[in-house]
Structure formats: structure tokens, C-alpha cells
Design a protein around this motif. Structure first.
Motif, short mmCIF file in Angstrom:
data_model
loop_
_atom_site.label_atom_id
_atom_site.label_comp_id
_atom_site.label_asym_id
_atom_site.label_seq_id
_atom_site.Cartn_x
_atom_site.Cartn_y
_atom_site.Cartn_z
N GLU A 199 0.93 -1.54 0.51
CA GLU A 199 -0.36 0.16 -0.31
C GLU A 199 1.31 0.84 -0.41
O GLU A 199 0.61 1.98 -0.89
CB GLU A 199 -1.04 0.32 1.47
CG GLU A 199 -1.72 -0.89 1.26
CD GLU A 199 -2.64 -1.33 2.63
OE1 GLU A 199 -2.20 -0.68 3.50
OE2 GLU A 199 -3.74 -1.89 2.52
N GLU A 200 2.03 1.46 1.16
CA GLU A 200 2.74 1.59 0.74
C GLU A 200 3.61 2.82 -0.31
O GLU A 200 3.78 3.57 -1.24
CB GLU A 200 4.12 2.03 1.89
CG GLU A 200 4.99 3.22 2.12
CD GLU A 200 5.94 3.10 3.15
OE1 GLU A 200 7.04 3.90 3.10
OE2 GLU A 200 5.53 1.74 3.60
N VAL A 253 2.39 1.76 -3.35
CA VAL A 253 1.23 2.36 -4.20
C VAL A 253 0.82 3.85 -4.45
O VAL A 253 1.01 4.29 -4.86
CB VAL A 253 0.35 1.51 -4.25
CG1 VAL A 253 -1.04 2.16 -5.18
CG2 VAL A 253 0.02 0.43 -4.90
N SER A 254 1.00 4.02 -3.05
CA SER A 254 0.74 5.75 -2.43
C SER A 254 2.29 6.85 -3.30
O SER A 254 2.47 7.27 -4.01
CB SER A 254 1.22 5.50 -1.10
OG SER A 254 0.58 7.17 -0.87
N LEU A 259 4.01 5.36 -6.03
CA LEU A 259 4.04 5.29 -7.13
C LEU A 259 2.91 6.57 -8.22
O LEU A 259 2.72 6.63 -9.05
CB LEU A 259 3.39 3.88 -7.53
CG LEU A 259 4.65 3.40 -7.70
CD1 LEU A 259 3.64 1.21 -7.63
CD2 LEU A 259 6.03 3.54 -8.29
N GLU A 260 1.59 6.47 -7.45
CA GLU A 260 1.25 7.88 -7.47
C GLU A 260 1.37 9.29 -7.47
O GLU A 260 0.93 9.74 -7.80
CB GLU A 260 -0.33 7.50 -6.74
CG GLU A 260 -1.37 6.55 -6.73
CD GLU A 260 -1.95 6.78 -5.89
OE1 GLU A 260 -3.47 5.20 -6.61
OE2 GLU A 260 -2.21 6.54 -4.71
N ASN A 261 2.89 9.55 -6.51
CA ASN A 261 3.42 10.29 -6.88
C ASN A 261 4.19 10.89 -8.07
O ASN A 261 5.30 9.38 -8.06
CB ASN A 261 4.90 10.53 -5.39
CG ASN A 261 4.62 12.28 -5.15
OD1 ASN A 261 4.46 12.78 -6.10
ND2 ASN A 261 4.97 12.69 -4.42
N ASP A 262 3.66 11.83 -8.73
CA ASP A 262 5.17 11.45 -10.17
C ASP A 262 5.98 12.15 -9.86
O ASP A 262 6.64 12.45 -10.92
CB ASP A 262 3.47 12.41 -11.05
CG ASP A 262 2.74 12.14 -11.50
OD1 ASP A 262 2.43 10.75 -11.43
OD2 ASP A 262 1.60 13.10 -11.71
N LYS A 268 8.84 10.92 -9.25
CA LYS A 268 10.06 9.59 -9.58
C LYS A 268 10.90 9.05 -9.91
O LYS A 268 10.55 9.30 -11.77
CB LYS A 268 9.07 8.38 -8.89
CG LYS A 268 8.35 8.55 -7.52
CD LYS A 268 9.52 8.84 -6.11
CE LYS A 268 8.66 8.14 -5.42
NZ LYS A 268 8.78 9.14 -4.09
N LEU A 316 11.23 4.28 -9.87
CA LEU A 316 9.68 3.63 -10.19
C LEU A 316 10.77 2.18 -10.48
O LEU A 316 9.21 1.53 -9.80
CB LEU A 316 9.43 3.60 -11.29
CG LEU A 316 8.27 5.55 -11.84
CD1 LEU A 316 8.60 6.24 -12.40
CD2 LEU A 316 7.96 5.31 -10.24
#
Length: 67
Positions: A17-18, A20-21, A23-26, A28, A33
Motif C-alpha cells: 500500500e505504501e 502504491v502511494s 507510485l501515485e506521486n509523479d 519518481k 519506479l
């Protein structure tokens, strides 16, 4: 999983879950990634393995092992 006895399914799911969070931040890099995706992939594989082992243990406990 290198240490199956100490594997924590709950901790693995929390880490997924961490990730995924993250990865949602652009912001990286491609390398970051890639590393995160690899880590998440391994954790998912380990969780699936843990679930299969747990299912087998439950079936054995109830004498319903499928062999």
C-alpha cells in the motif's frame, strides 16, 4: 521469501500500500519506479505464497488435503 517463518503478511500488505502511494506521486525517476515495482512484485508473490501455505494448513487441519 527468504525467511518464511518471520514473514508478516500484514506488514507486506502495508508495504505494498505504501508503494502504491509512492507510485501515485509523479516525481519518481525511472530507476526509482523500477525498484518500487520490483519490490511490490516480490511482496505480492510472497503474499500469494503465504496464502497458499495457509490454505494447505487449514485443509490439513480439517483432514481435507487434496492429494
Amino acid at each position: 521469501m527468504s525467511d518464511k517463518k518471520n514473514f508478516s503478511y500484514d506488514k507486506a500488505v502495508a508495504r505494498i500500500e505504501e508503494i502504491v502511494s509512492l507510485l501515485e506521486n509523479d516525481d519518481k525517476s525511472i530507476d526509482e519506479l523500477s525498484d518500487l515495482v520490483k519490490e511490490a512484485s516480490k511482496l505480492v508473490k510472497d503474499c500469494k505464497s503465504k496464502l497458499r501455505m495457509t490454505e494447505e494448513d487449514i485443509l490439513k487441519a480439517f483432514g481435507e488435503e487434496d492429494h
